[in-house]
Design a protein around this motif. Structure first.
Motif, PDB file in Angstrom:
ATOM      1  N   TYR A 138       0.819  -1.215   0.000  1.00 58.50           N
ATOM      2  CA  TYR A 138       0.000   0.000   0.000  1.00 58.50           C
ATOM      3  C   TYR A 138       0.851   1.264   0.000  1.00 58.50           C
ATOM      4  CZ  TYR A 138      -4.482  -2.280   0.283  1.00 58.50           C
ATOM      5  OH  TYR A 138      -5.582  -3.023  -0.019  1.00 58.50           O
ATOM      6  N   ASP A 139       1.959   1.238   0.706  1.00 58.84           N
ATOM      7  CA  ASP A 139       2.869   2.380   0.694  1.00 58.84           C
ATOM      8  C   ASP A 139       3.448   2.568  -0.702  1.00 58.84           C
ATOM      9  OD1 ASP A 139       4.203   4.540   2.025  1.00 58.84           O
ATOM     10  OD2 ASP A 139       6.042   3.333   2.015  1.00 58.84           O
ATOM     11  N   LYS A 140       3.772   1.468  -1.350  1.00 60.27           N
ATOM     12  CA  LYS A 140       4.301   1.513  -2.715  1.00 60.27           C
ATOM     13  C   LYS A 140       3.260   2.097  -3.682  1.00 60.27           C
ATOM     14  CE  LYS A 140       5.921  -1.743  -6.223  1.00 60.27           C
ATOM     15  NZ  LYS A 140       6.186  -3.160  -6.489  1.00 60.27           N
ATOM     16  N   TYR A 141       1.993   1.653  -3.551  1.00 56.43           N
ATOM     17  CA  TYR A 141       0.923   2.194  -4.396  1.00 56.43           C
ATOM     18  C   TYR A 141       0.769   3.691  -4.162  1.00 56.43           C
ATOM     19  CZ  TYR A 141      -0.749  -2.703  -4.668  1.00 56.43           C
ATOM     20  OH  TYR A 141      -0.864  -4.050  -4.841  1.00 56.43           O
ATOM     21  N   GLN A 142       0.765   4.091  -2.877  1.00 52.86           N
ATOM     22  CA  GLN A 142       0.544   5.493  -2.535  1.00 52.86           C
ATOM     23  C   GLN A 142       1.629   6.383  -3.118  1.00 52.86           C
ATOM     24  OE1 GLN A 142      -2.062   7.463  -0.305  1.00 52.86           O
ATOM     25  NE2 GLN A 142      -1.108   8.378  -2.076  1.00 52.86           N
ATOM     26  N   ARG A 143       2.872   5.916  -3.090  1.00 56.38           N
ATOM     27  CA  ARG A 143       3.975   6.723  -3.617  1.00 56.38           C
ATOM     28  C   ARG A 143       3.858   6.950  -5.120  1.00 56.38           C
ATOM     29  NH1 ARG A 143       8.751   3.621  -2.178  1.00 56.38           N
ATOM     30  NH2 ARG A 143       7.443   2.208  -1.029  1.00 56.38           N
ATOM     31  N   LYS A 144       3.154   6.079  -5.811  1.00 55.30           N
ATOM     32  CA  LYS A 144       2.989   6.204  -7.257  1.00 55.30           C
ATOM     33  C   LYS A 144       1.811   7.092  -7.656  1.00 55.30           C
ATOM     34  CE  LYS A 144       4.976   1.717  -8.437  1.00 55.30           C
ATOM     35  NZ  LYS A 144       4.710   0.417  -9.060  1.00 55.30           N
ATOM     36  N   SER A 145       1.013   7.499  -6.691  1.00 55.61           N
ATOM     37  CA  SER A 145      -0.192   8.270  -6.985  1.00 55.61           C
ATOM     38  C   SER A 145      -0.040   9.722  -6.563  1.00 55.61           C
ATOM     39  CB  SER A 145      -1.388   7.658  -6.242  1.00 55.61           C
ATOM     40  OG  SER A 145      -2.547   8.414  -6.494  1.00 55.61           O
ATOM     41  N   ASP A 146      -0.704  10.617  -7.298  1.00 55.09           N
ATOM     42  CA  ASP A 146      -0.714  12.035  -6.951  1.00 55.09           C
ATOM     43  C   ASP A 146      -1.781  12.369  -5.916  1.00 55.09           C
ATOM     44  OD1 ASP A 146       1.348  12.629  -8.672  1.00 55.09           O
ATOM     45  OD2 ASP A 146       0.003  13.072 -10.351  1.00 55.09           O
ATOM     46  N   ARG A 147      -2.705  11.458  -5.666  1.00 53.23           N
ATOM     47  CA  ARG A 147      -3.751  11.730  -4.684  1.00 53.23           C
ATOM     48  C   ARG A 147      -3.481  10.941  -3.402  1.00 53.23           C
ATOM     49  NH1 ARG A 147      -7.760   7.831  -3.992  1.00 53.23           N
ATOM     50  NH2 ARG A 147      -7.478   6.101  -5.430  1.00 53.23           N
ATOM     51  N   ARG A 148      -3.979  11.454  -2.314  1.00 52.02           N
ATOM     52  CA  ARG A 148      -3.830  10.783  -1.021  1.00 52.02           C
ATOM     53  C   ARG A 148      -5.006   9.828  -0.837  1.00 52.02           C
ATOM     54  NH1 ARG A 148      -2.961  13.864   4.696  1.00 52.02           N
ATOM     55  NH2 ARG A 148      -2.788  11.992   5.952  1.00 52.02           N
ATOM     56  N   TYR A 149      -4.707   8.557  -0.677  1.00 50.20           N
ATOM     57  CA  TYR A 149      -5.760   7.557  -0.553  1.00 50.20           C
ATOM     58  C   TYR A 149      -6.570   7.764   0.724  1.00 50.20           C
ATOM     59  CZ  TYR A 149      -3.247   4.813  -4.099  1.00 50.20           C
ATOM     60  OH  TYR A 149      -2.632   4.385  -5.230  1.00 50.20           O
ATOM     61  N   PRO A 150      -7.885   7.830   0.611  1.00 47.70           N
ATOM     62  CA  PRO A 150      -8.710   7.888   1.808  1.00 47.70           C
ATOM     63  C   PRO A 150      -8.618   6.577   2.601  1.00 47.70           C
ATOM     64  CG  PRO A 150      -9.945   8.614  -0.117  1.00 47.70           C
ATOM     65  CD  PRO A 150      -8.674   7.996  -0.612  1.00 47.70           C
ATOM     66  N   VAL A 151      -8.563   6.708   3.919  1.00 45.87           N
ATOM     67  CA  VAL A 151      -8.618   5.566   4.827  1.00 45.87           C
ATOM     68  C   VAL A 151      -9.926   5.695   5.587  1.00 45.87           C
ATOM     69  CG1 VAL A 151      -7.553   4.406   6.801  1.00 45.87           C
ATOM     70  CG2 VAL A 151      -6.110   5.427   5.020  1.00 45.87           C
ATOM     71  N   VAL A 152     -10.700   4.605   5.614  1.00 44.98           N
ATOM     72  CA  VAL A 152     -12.024   4.627   6.227  1.00 44.98           C
ATOM     73  C   VAL A 152     -12.087   3.576   7.336  1.00 44.98           C
ATOM     74  CG1 VAL A 152     -14.509   4.352   5.797  1.00 44.98           C
ATOM     75  CG2 VAL A 152     -13.037   5.358   4.035  1.00 44.98           C
ATOM     76  N   ARG A 153     -12.577   4.004   8.492  1.00 44.71           N
ATOM     77  CA  ARG A 153     -12.840   3.082   9.604  1.00 44.71           C
ATOM     78  C   ARG A 153     -14.310   2.681   9.527  1.00 44.71           C
ATOM     79  NH1 ARG A 153     -11.181   5.864  14.219  1.00 44.71           N
ATOM     80  NH2 ARG A 153      -9.217   4.745  14.119  1.00 44.71           N
ATOM     81  N   LEU A 154     -14.557   1.379   9.582  1.00 43.88           N
ATOM     82  CA  LEU A 154     -15.909   0.846   9.562  1.00 43.88           C
ATOM     83  C   LEU A 154     -16.202   0.253  10.938  1.00 43.88           C
ATOM     84  CD1 LEU A 154     -15.580  -0.994   6.121  1.00 43.88           C
ATOM     85  CD2 LEU A 154     -16.671   1.225   6.544  1.00 43.88           C
TER      86      LEU A 154
END
Length: 157
Positions: A138-154
């Motif tokens: 997930y850190d690797k995916y995030q570094r490749k994206s220009d947007r900040r991935y939302p994290v949601v607590r359910l």
């Protein structure tokens, strides 16, 4: 909750033929993964998976999406709206539009109604640290994206 569906991708408009084909394919793959999660152990591609029940933001139709989850205490789950790219996944738009109709189904258990909460600030940072320690990809995916991935607590309602 607030979401930001980006619409700049060619063919990705609500009615574009490429978008319709992509949605059809995605729903077929989701149905296969959902059936496997229900049939087997709840793991898929080496990750713990749940089935997220939402209501379509435009269609109003029930949707089921297999998604990786991370424990956040007992019976509380963290999910990441990565979508594998530069736009939020459709399930996130559904969750934002209809937070009152979200439920979580785990292998061998009935769906449980949940309250989604998008995490920000320190809460997101702590959750993100836990998620990336569990699944470094997930850190690797995030570094490749220009947007900040939302994290949601359910959390159970």
């Amino acid at each position: 909750m607030a979401g930001n569906q980006e619409q700049g991708t060619p063919g990705a408009t609500a009615g574009g033929p490429l978008r319709k084909l992509s949605l059809w394919f995605q729903r077929k793959m989701n149905a296969r993964a959902t059936a496997r999660i229900r049939r087997k152990s709840g793991k898929y591609l080496g990750m713990d998976m749940l089935i997220l029940h939402t209501t379509g933001c435009r269609s109003g139709q029930p949707r089921e999406t297999p998604i990786a989850w991370f424990a956040d205490g007992e019976d509380t789950w963290l999910v990441v709206a990565s979508g594998g790219g530069d736009r939020n996944p459709d399930w996130y738009a559904n969750l934002v539009a209809h937070p009152e109709s979200v439920a979580v189904e785990l292998h061998g258990r009935a769906a449980v109604p949940v309250t989604p909460q998008r995490l920000d600030g320190d809460a997101r940072a702590q959750a993100w640290q836990h998620i990336t320690a569990t699944q470094p990809r997930y850190d690797k995916y995030q570094r490749k994206s220009d947007r900040r991935y939302p994290v949601v607590r359910l959390s159970p309602r």
